[in-house]
Motif scaffolding. Structure first.
Motif, PDB file in Angstrom:
ATOM      1  N   ASN A  94       0.826  -1.202   0.000  1.00 49.61           N
ATOM      2  CA  ASN A  94       0.000   0.000   0.000  1.00 49.61           C
ATOM      3  C   ASN A  94       0.862   1.255   0.000  1.00 49.61           C
ATOM      4  N   VAL A  95       1.944   1.215   0.790  1.00 52.66           N
ATOM      5  CA  VAL A  95       2.818   2.379   0.876  1.00 52.66           C
ATOM      6  C   VAL A  95       3.497   2.644  -0.457  1.00 52.66           C
ATOM      7  N   TRP A  96       4.048   1.588  -1.052  1.00 60.10           N
ATOM      8  CA  TRP A  96       4.775   1.777  -2.315  1.00 60.10           C
ATOM      9  C   TRP A  96       3.815   2.229  -3.416  1.00 60.10           C
ATOM     10  N   ALA A  97       2.599   1.696  -3.434  1.00 61.03           N
ATOM     11  CA  ALA A  97       1.619   2.129  -4.437  1.00 61.03           C
ATOM     12  C   ALA A  97       1.219   3.582  -4.219  1.00 61.03           C
ATOM     13  N   ALA A  98       0.984   3.952  -2.961  1.00 59.75           N
ATOM     14  CA  ALA A  98       0.552   5.313  -2.649  1.00 59.75           C
ATOM     15  C   ALA A  98       1.607   6.335  -3.044  1.00 59.75           C
ATOM     16  N   ARG A  99       2.871   5.986  -2.891  1.00 63.20           N
ATOM     17  CA  ARG A  99       3.935   6.964  -3.101  1.00 63.20           C
ATOM     18  C   ARG A  99       4.532   6.938  -4.507  1.00 63.20           C
ATOM     19  N   TYR A 100       4.430   5.817  -5.197  1.00 62.68           N
ATOM     20  CA  TYR A 100       5.193   5.701  -6.444  1.00 62.68           C
ATOM     21  C   TYR A 100       4.368   5.404  -7.687  1.00 62.68           C
ATOM     22  N   LEU A 101       3.107   5.056  -7.558  1.00 58.93           N
ATOM     23  CA  LEU A 101       2.283   4.872  -8.752  1.00 58.93           C
ATOM     24  C   LEU A 101       1.668   6.205  -9.151  1.00 58.93           C
ATOM     25  N   THR A 102       1.699   6.485 -10.439  1.00 61.05           N
ATOM     26  CA  THR A 102       1.233   7.768 -10.952  1.00 61.05           C
ATOM     27  C   THR A 102      -0.105   7.608 -11.653  1.00 61.05           C
ATOM     28  N   PRO A 103      -1.178   8.174 -11.112  1.00 63.08           N
ATOM     29  CA  PRO A 103      -2.471   8.106 -11.801  1.00 63.08           C
ATOM     30  C   PRO A 103      -2.517   9.087 -12.958  1.00 63.08           C
ATOM     31  N   ASN A 104      -3.408   8.819 -13.899  1.00 68.36           N
ATOM     32  CA  ASN A 104      -3.544   9.711 -15.055  1.00 68.36           C
ATOM     33  C   ASN A 104      -4.989   9.858 -15.511  1.00 68.36           C
ATOM     34  N   GLY A 105      -5.917   9.352 -14.727  1.00 62.95           N
ATOM     35  CA  GLY A 105      -7.325   9.409 -15.114  1.00 62.95           C
ATOM     36  C   GLY A 105      -7.798   8.168 -15.835  1.00 62.95           C
ATOM     37  N   ARG A 106      -6.864   7.328 -16.299  1.00 64.73           N
ATOM     38  CA  ARG A 106      -7.220   6.089 -16.988  1.00 64.73           C
ATOM     39  C   ARG A 106      -6.777   4.858 -16.207  1.00 64.73           C
ATOM     40  N   ARG A 107      -5.682   4.973 -15.507  1.00 62.20           N
ATOM     41  CA  ARG A 107      -5.236   3.861 -14.678  1.00 62.20           C
ATOM     42  C   ARG A 107      -6.203   3.656 -13.511  1.00 62.20           C
TER      43      ARG A 107
END
Length: 579
Positions: free
Chosen positions: A388-401
């Motif tokens: 959860n931490v790694w996703a919260a900090r390092y995944l970049t949303p773009n409106g489609r993901r």
């Protein structure tokens, strides 16, 4: 030609609602339903290896499609296995119908083999749970169950004894049209006017948003612009608000980062939009707090409110904006954006630059590479814990993901079964399961499910041979971590034994190539990345109690002979301390 049975009637109704598959595991009391599916031939019975996974998969399908999804289980243990996944589905607002088959109706109340009381079992994880005692009643209960799940955005349970399911169906006028178009929830004009007055008086307003801002990105940006307000988010709101957001100051909570916590502390008015953020210890004290939510029962249950507004976020802001006239400076916003930039460069980015050759592999680096390589419309499913931490900090949303996790129930083992529902309902779309080794091992049988169905799922295992989040919780509470370390397992070898192409990565220089090749491979693939077990997340704000807890844990660990372990932990987490 044989008369249609109650089970046939059930399947016909599900087809009319656009249901394409039923996730589940076969069993004797469910046989009439699975046989009706076989004879119909248009709905797929999607077999998993644990009913818990069936409920998770149905939840993921509903969250991605916005439509009703269905899971099923046999009586007794089949139903009790469903419970975990249904709790998660219900708390995340998934529209799920659970078909819970039951023992033969004449045996109910006799302590029969595999007897439970499903109407009690599912009461807390559903908005409707009723048993069908006869064909005529079954049709009415079925209609009510499906309409309730859709209208209430939750789980409804149809409890169906096997003998009732195989009886002849009766004419069912109750099985009429089901409303599947949610209404727009517009607040009362007086509430909007009161909100406008409070915002006009505030000198340093801040917006904090959750999953309820889905579909309201433009409105939130317009409101932030009008107020010159920083915008923070809970994890559930990340995918809907972080992209194309010049007002972003990060996330709050245990997994938080950036300047969100600082902005909350500095603001004189905090506007909560579409969030049921449960961690009230991270909400400021002595600040004017206003909440907007379409679910009235959520208003004020986390903090004392100066104003509660019931309504969807988008129409509320649409009605609000024409009433805001104050000319504002951007001093507060600019200061928080600068603080956020500093936090990102000194804390978050520091873990992912210049670490490409460091052993053990930094999990932060793995997440950042995965973010870089993933498709623009990828679906990420994320295990509870450090993932959860790694996703919260390092995944970049773009409106489609899309980003799916057990945000409210917080159960382990959700990522892989969520990925099953995502891949089954979104053919051709890239699906990535960010699995912790603890979560994967808990429902590891679902590797067989993705292999048997040849699902296009890339499983990335953050393999630290530890329950990292529990380790952190113990240290914060002043306890030496105990029972959190696990025997190392070669999950790539396990996947290979299931017929899944796999690779185990211990060399950080191979991370990018391994992930690149896995994402380019059709069908299921598993990448087992051996990561640093001492990489833990420090909250964005450290309290005196937490510092005391770490010190006490360190002392006890040293006294127990764990000097080297404590030194390794300290070194690993110096990089995590917010600056």
């Amino acid at each position: 030609m044989a008369s249609p049975t109650v089970a046939d009637q059930l399947i016909a109704h599900l087809k009319s609602l656009g249901v394409q598959r039923v996730y589940g595991l076969v069993g004797d009391s469910l046989n009439p339903v699975t046989d009706a599916i076989r004879r119909d031939g248009q709905i797929e019975f999607f077999a998993v290896h644990n009913e818990e996974a069936a409920a998770f998969a149905a939840a993921a399908e509903s969250r991605l499609t916005g439509r009703l999804a269905v899971c099923a289980a046999s009586c007794g243990p089949g139903n009790t296995h469903l419970v975990q996944g249904l709790y998660d589905a219900h708390r995340t607002g998934a529209k799920v119908l659970a078909i819970a088959s039951h023992i033969p109706s004449p045996q109910i109340g006799t302590h029969y083999f595999q007897a439970t009381h499903p109407e009690h079992l599912f009461a807390e994880c559903s908005c409707y749970a009723e048993m069908a005692n006869a064909p005529g009643q079954a049709a009415r209960v079925l209609h009510i169950a499906t309409q309730t799940a859709i209208a209430r955005n939750g789980v409804a349970v149809l409890i169906l004894p096997g003998d009732v399911a195989e009886q002849d169906a009766v004419d069912a006028p109750a099985l009429g049209h089901v409303s599947q178009r949610p209404p727009i929830h517009v607040p009362q004009p007086e509430a909007v006017a009161d909100l406008a007055q409070l915002l006009e008086r505030a000198d340093k307003p801040m917006l904090f948003v959750g999953a309820g801002v889905r579909g309201a990105h433009d409105q939130v940006m317009a409101l932030a612009g009008a107020l010159k307000a920083p915008v923070g988010h809970a994890l559930g709101g990340k995918e809907w608000i972080q992209y194309d957001n010049p007002f972003d100051v990060g996330m709050s909570g245990l997994l938080g980062y950036g300047a969100c916590a600082e902005a909350m502390g500095e603001a004189d008015l905090l506007l909560l939009l579409g969030t049921d953020f449960p961690y009230d210890q991270f909400l400021p004290e002595g600040t004017t707090i206003v909440q907007v939510d379409r679910y009235g029962e959520r208003l004020g249950r986390r903090a004392r409110l100066a104003l509660a507004v019931e309504g969807d976020v988008a129409p509320t802001i649409d009605a609000l904006l024409p009433q805001l006239h104050r000319r504002r400076t951007s001093d507060f916003l600019d200061a928080m954006l600068e603080a956020h930039h500093t936090a990102l460069t000194t804390v978050v980015e520091a873990y992912t630059h210049g670490v490409e050759t460091l052993v053990p592999i930094h999990p932060e680096y793995v997440a950042s590479v995965l973010d870089d390589l993933a498709a623009d419309d990828a679906v990420f499913t994320v295990d509870t814990g450090m993932c959860n931490v790694w996703a919260a900090r390092y995944l970049t949303p773009n409106g489609r993901r899309r980003l799916l996790g057990s945000w409210h129930h917080g159960t382990m083992a959700n990522a892989l079964p969520h990925a099953i529902g995502a891949a089954a309902s979104q053919p051709g779309r890239q699906v990535i399961s960010m699995s912790g080794d603890g979560g994967l091992s808990m429902l590891m049988g679902e590797l067989l499910t993705i292999a048997e169905h040849r699902l296009d799922v890339t499983v990335v295992v953050f393999d630290n041979s530890a329950l990292g989040m529990v380790k952190l919780e113990m240290l914060v509470d002043g306890m030496p971590d105990h029972g959190t370390d696990r025997t190392p397992v070669d999950y790539a070898a396990v996947a290979a034994a299931c017929g899944i192409p796999s690779v185990r990565v211990t060399d950080p220089t191979r991370v990018r190539k391994a992930l690149q090749e896995a994402l380019a491979t059709a069908g299921p693939v598993l990448v087992d990345v051996v990561t640093d077990p001492n990489a833990l997340s420090i909250p964005p704000e450290i309290t005196l109690e937490q510092v005391t807890g770490f010190a006490a844990a360190a002392t006890r660990t040293v006294l127990d002979g764990g000097v080297g372990k404590m030194i390794d932990l300290a070194r690993a987490n110096l990089r995590n301390i917010p600056r």
